[in-house]
Design a protein around this motif. Structure first.
Motif, mmCIF file in Angstrom:
data_model
loop_
_atom_site.group_PDB
_atom_site.id
_atom_site.type_symbol
_atom_site.label_atom_id
_atom_site.label_comp_id
_atom_site.label_asym_id
_atom_site.label_seq_id
_atom_site.Cartn_x
_atom_site.Cartn_y
_atom_site.Cartn_z
ATOM 1 N N ARG A 1 -27.227 -22.278 -9.383
ATOM 2 C CA ARG A 1 -27.407 -20.950 -9.989
ATOM 3 C C ARG A 1 -26.071 -20.434 -10.524
ATOM 4 O O ARG A 1 -25.012 -20.971 -10.216
ATOM 5 N N SER A 2 -26.119 -19.348 -11.278
ATOM 6 C CA SER A 2 -24.894 -18.726 -11.783
ATOM 7 C C SER A 2 -24.073 -18.179 -10.618
ATOM 8 O O SER A 2 -24.596 -17.966 -9.516
ATOM 9 N N GLU B 1 -25.631 -15.044 -9.173
ATOM 10 C CA GLU B 1 -26.789 -15.303 -8.307
ATOM 11 C C GLU B 1 -26.335 -15.874 -6.965
ATOM 12 O O GLU B 1 -26.857 -15.509 -5.919
ATOM 13 N N ASN C 1 -21.072 -24.053 -5.208
ATOM 14 C CA ASN C 1 -21.692 -23.514 -6.421
ATOM 15 C C ASN C 1 -21.159 -24.262 -7.646
ATOM 16 O O ASN C 1 -19.977 -24.217 -7.937
ATOM 17 N N PRO D 1 -22.592 -24.040 -11.334
ATOM 18 C CA PRO D 1 -23.638 -23.527 -12.229
ATOM 19 C C PRO D 1 -24.125 -24.598 -13.207
ATOM 20 O O PRO D 1 -23.339 -25.437 -13.666
ATOM 21 N N ASP E 1 -24.860 -24.578 -16.253
ATOM 22 C CA ASP E 1 -24.230 -24.652 -17.581
ATOM 23 C C ASP E 1 -22.889 -25.388 -17.562
ATOM 24 O O ASP E 1 -22.373 -25.743 -18.615
ATOM 25 N N CYS F 1 -31.599 -24.029 -6.257
ATOM 26 C CA CYS F 1 -31.394 -22.926 -7.202
ATOM 27 C C CYS F 1 -32.296 -21.771 -6.753
ATOM 28 O O CYS F 1 -32.468 -21.568 -5.555
#
Length: 94
Positions: free
Chosen positions: A13-14, A17, A28, A30, A32, A53
Protein backbone atom coordinates in the motif's frame (compact mmCIF):
# COMPACT_ATOMS: atom_id res chain seq x y z
CA UNK A 1 16.95 -30.18 12.39
CA UNK A 2 14.97 -28.07 9.94
CA UNK A 3 14.95 -24.35 10.44
CA UNK A 4 12.00 -22.54 8.93
CA UNK A 5 12.74 -18.92 8.24
CA UNK A 6 10.13 -16.40 9.35
CA UNK A 7 8.65 -14.95 6.15
CA UNK A 8 9.25 -11.34 5.24
CA UNK A 9 5.92 -9.48 5.19
CA UNK A 10 5.78 -6.78 2.52
CA UNK A 11 2.89 -4.29 2.47
CA UNK A 12 2.44 -2.77 -1.01
CA UNK A 13 0.00 0.00 0.00
CA UNK A 14 0.99 3.67 -0.16
CA UNK A 15 3.04 5.12 2.69
CA UNK A 16 -0.08 6.97 3.91
CA UNK A 17 -2.16 3.78 4.02
CA UNK A 18 0.72 1.90 5.70
CA UNK A 19 0.84 4.53 8.45
CA UNK A 20 -2.86 4.00 9.26
CA UNK A 21 -2.18 0.40 10.30
CA UNK A 22 0.26 -2.32 9.29
CA UNK A 23 1.42 -5.73 10.47
CA UNK A 24 4.18 -5.40 13.07
CA UNK A 25 7.56 -6.01 11.43
CA UNK A 26 6.27 -5.60 7.90
CA UNK A 27 8.15 -3.63 5.26
CA UNK A 28 6.42 -0.98 3.13
CA UNK A 29 7.24 -1.08 -0.59
CA UNK A 30 4.42 0.82 -2.37
CA UNK A 31 3.24 -0.85 -5.57
CA UNK A 32 4.17 2.19 -7.70
CA UNK A 33 7.84 1.72 -6.68
CA UNK A 34 7.75 -2.07 -6.31
CA UNK A 35 9.45 -3.07 -9.58
CA UNK A 36 12.40 -0.73 -8.90
CA UNK A 37 12.78 -1.51 -5.19
CA UNK A 38 12.10 -5.23 -4.75
CA UNK A 39 15.41 -6.57 -6.14
CA UNK A 40 17.49 -4.35 -3.83
CA UNK A 41 15.24 -4.88 -0.79
CA UNK A 42 14.99 -8.69 -1.24
CA UNK A 43 18.13 -9.81 -3.11
CA UNK A 44 17.77 -13.51 -2.14
CA UNK A 45 15.14 -15.04 -4.42
CA UNK A 46 14.71 -17.94 -1.98
CA UNK A 47 13.47 -15.65 0.83
CA UNK A 48 9.91 -16.54 1.93
CA UNK A 49 7.74 -13.47 1.29
CA UNK A 50 4.11 -12.76 2.17
CA UNK A 51 2.58 -9.80 0.34
CA UNK A 52 -0.40 -7.80 1.61
CA UNK A 53 -2.34 -4.62 0.86
CA UNK A 54 -5.88 -3.40 1.61
CA UNK A 55 -7.82 -6.23 -0.06
CA UNK A 56 -5.37 -8.50 -1.89
CA UNK A 57 -5.59 -6.89 -5.34
CA UNK A 58 -2.33 -4.93 -5.35
CA UNK A 59 -0.47 -7.63 -3.43
CA UNK A 60 -1.65 -10.11 -6.07
CA UNK A 61 -0.04 -7.99 -8.79
CA UNK A 62 3.17 -7.74 -6.75
CA UNK A 63 3.10 -11.50 -6.15
CA UNK A 64 2.83 -12.20 -9.90
CA UNK A 65 5.69 -9.78 -10.60
CA UNK A 66 7.96 -11.44 -8.03
CA UNK A 67 7.21 -14.89 -9.46
CA UNK A 68 8.07 -13.62 -12.95
CA UNK A 69 11.39 -12.35 -11.54
CA UNK A 70 12.23 -15.85 -10.26
CA UNK A 71 11.29 -15.59 -6.56
CA UNK A 72 10.35 -19.09 -5.35
CA UNK A 73 8.53 -18.61 -2.03
CA UNK A 74 6.09 -15.76 -2.59
CA UNK A 75 2.44 -15.73 -1.60
CA UNK A 76 -0.40 -13.22 -1.54
CA UNK A 77 -1.63 -12.92 2.04
CA UNK A 78 -4.51 -10.64 1.07
CA UNK A 79 -5.33 -7.81 3.45
CA UNK A 80 -2.91 -6.62 6.14
CA UNK A 81 -5.53 -7.55 8.75
CA UNK A 82 -5.76 -11.12 7.44
CA UNK A 83 -1.97 -11.50 7.54
CA UNK A 84 -1.83 -10.11 11.09
CA UNK A 85 -4.42 -12.68 12.20
CA UNK A 86 -2.73 -15.56 10.33
CA UNK A 87 0.62 -14.93 12.03
CA UNK A 88 -0.76 -13.74 15.38
CA UNK A 89 0.92 -10.36 14.99
CA UNK A 90 -0.41 -7.01 16.18
CA UNK A 91 -1.28 -4.14 13.86
CA UNK A 92 0.83 -1.06 14.50
CA UNK A 93 -0.16 2.51 13.66
CA UNK A 94 1.91 5.65 13.45
Amino acid sequence: MTHTKQPLIIDVRSAGEFATGHVRGSVNIPLDRFAEDIISRVPDKGTPVILCCASGGRSGMACNFMQQQGYQQVSNGGSAGAVAMQFGLPVDRF
